[in-house]
Scaffold this active site. Sequence first.
Site, PDB file in Angstrom:
ATOM      1  N   TYR A 138       1.303  -0.995   0.625  1.00  0.00           N
ATOM      2  CA  TYR A 138       0.279   0.423   0.202  1.00  0.00           C
ATOM      3  C   TYR A 138       1.189   1.537  -0.024  1.00  0.00           C
ATOM      4  CZ  TYR A 138      -3.063   3.576   1.598  1.00  0.00           C
ATOM      5  OH  TYR A 138      -3.307   4.834   1.850  1.00  0.00           O
ATOM      6  N   GLU A 170      -3.176   7.847  -3.640  1.00  0.00           N
ATOM      7  CA  GLU A 170      -3.834   5.901  -3.139  1.00  0.00           C
ATOM      8  C   GLU A 170      -3.649   5.194  -4.325  1.00  0.00           C
ATOM      9  OE1 GLU A 170      -5.856   4.682   0.742  1.00  0.00           O
ATOM     10  OE2 GLU A 170      -7.017   4.046  -1.506  1.00  0.00           O
TER      11      GLU A 170
END
Length: 387
Positions: free
Chosen positions: A109, A197
């Site tokens: 991530y 993101e």
Amino acid sequence: MKIHEYQAKNIFREYGINVLDGFLVLTPEEAQKKAQLLNCEKWVVKAQVHAGGRGKGGGIKLAKSLQEVKNITYEMIGMKLITPQTGKDGTEVKKVYIEQACDIRKEYYLGIVLDRAKGKFTMMASSEGGIDIEKVAAEYPEKIYKEIIDPHLGFTEYQCRRIAFFLKIPSSALNDFVRQVLLLAKVAVEKDLLLIEINPLILSEDLKVIALDAKINIDDNALFRNSELKKLIDETEVDKKELEAEKLDLSYVKLDGKIGCMVNGAGLAMATMDIIKLKGSSPANFLDVGGGASKEKVVGAMNIILSDKDVKAVLVNIFGGIMRCDVIAEGIVEAAKKNNINIPLVIRLEGTNVEKGKNILKSSGLSIISATDLEEAATKIVDLVEK
């Protein structure tokens, strides 16, 4: 302002961030034709909606043949995709993104968020990519690594390497990883983003660093510096009431409660919503008409609130300084009569021309419930809605 994954990936391509080839399609037949152009043996079909958690809701599926691409697209377009971010009603899928599949060695991530408390961007990274990162942060905070982006120095290579060491990036992929992270930070700063993101950022079997997903939220207040980004708005994904509010220069956010709120000033609006919750109900919206709204703006604000089918009562809370209470009253009366209002309307007025405003309301012939202060107004409206 939110944009779709395919739009975010187009921005990534402009900056040189590694993404896989793909096409946006609107029909099953187009999906099959475009998939053939990708020259691969497996494809991923992705619903394009402004919500996370698509995989859990059936919005991301693997296809192993061109016929499967067509079949999955047929099933996906028009479906109501329900995820934790769409609510129980879900959102209709109108378009899908066909992307080549790849073999994944490891998922990570990587994200950048504007930290309002620090007044700086914060880079976040985790080895737990591809899953609910909020859950990871809540249950295993030690698995989230953070680096502050200094606005004067920018994001530096040594910070990228610290992230790489935390994630245990193989040495053969280190340079590529550092380059990708630096580019991501550049996008965040130059495009005035609130959030960027990648979940997951992957290391492929041939040790390439690739953004498998892309999420971007743009700061509406900075769109004047990046006006080309306005073209990316998908009005089918935005509540019509929010679009109308934007045209009127109103600060409006749809919420999931029963009580419509019209307030002047963001702080007073937040306090109004808080006391509604405290009294046992929920606000249906945040709406700040501003400090010097015209009658037309007030009418527009009331029209927006009354067009919401979830609204069971309306609370108007005005403390007039620059704002004149008589202007507010005139706008409320006009909108209420135009919409044939048949739900409770509780009004608390204080400030400039308050007596004129109250007289306008009294002589309007409308069934209006008055309150002298916010607590009384909240108590009355919650009792009416929740009884």
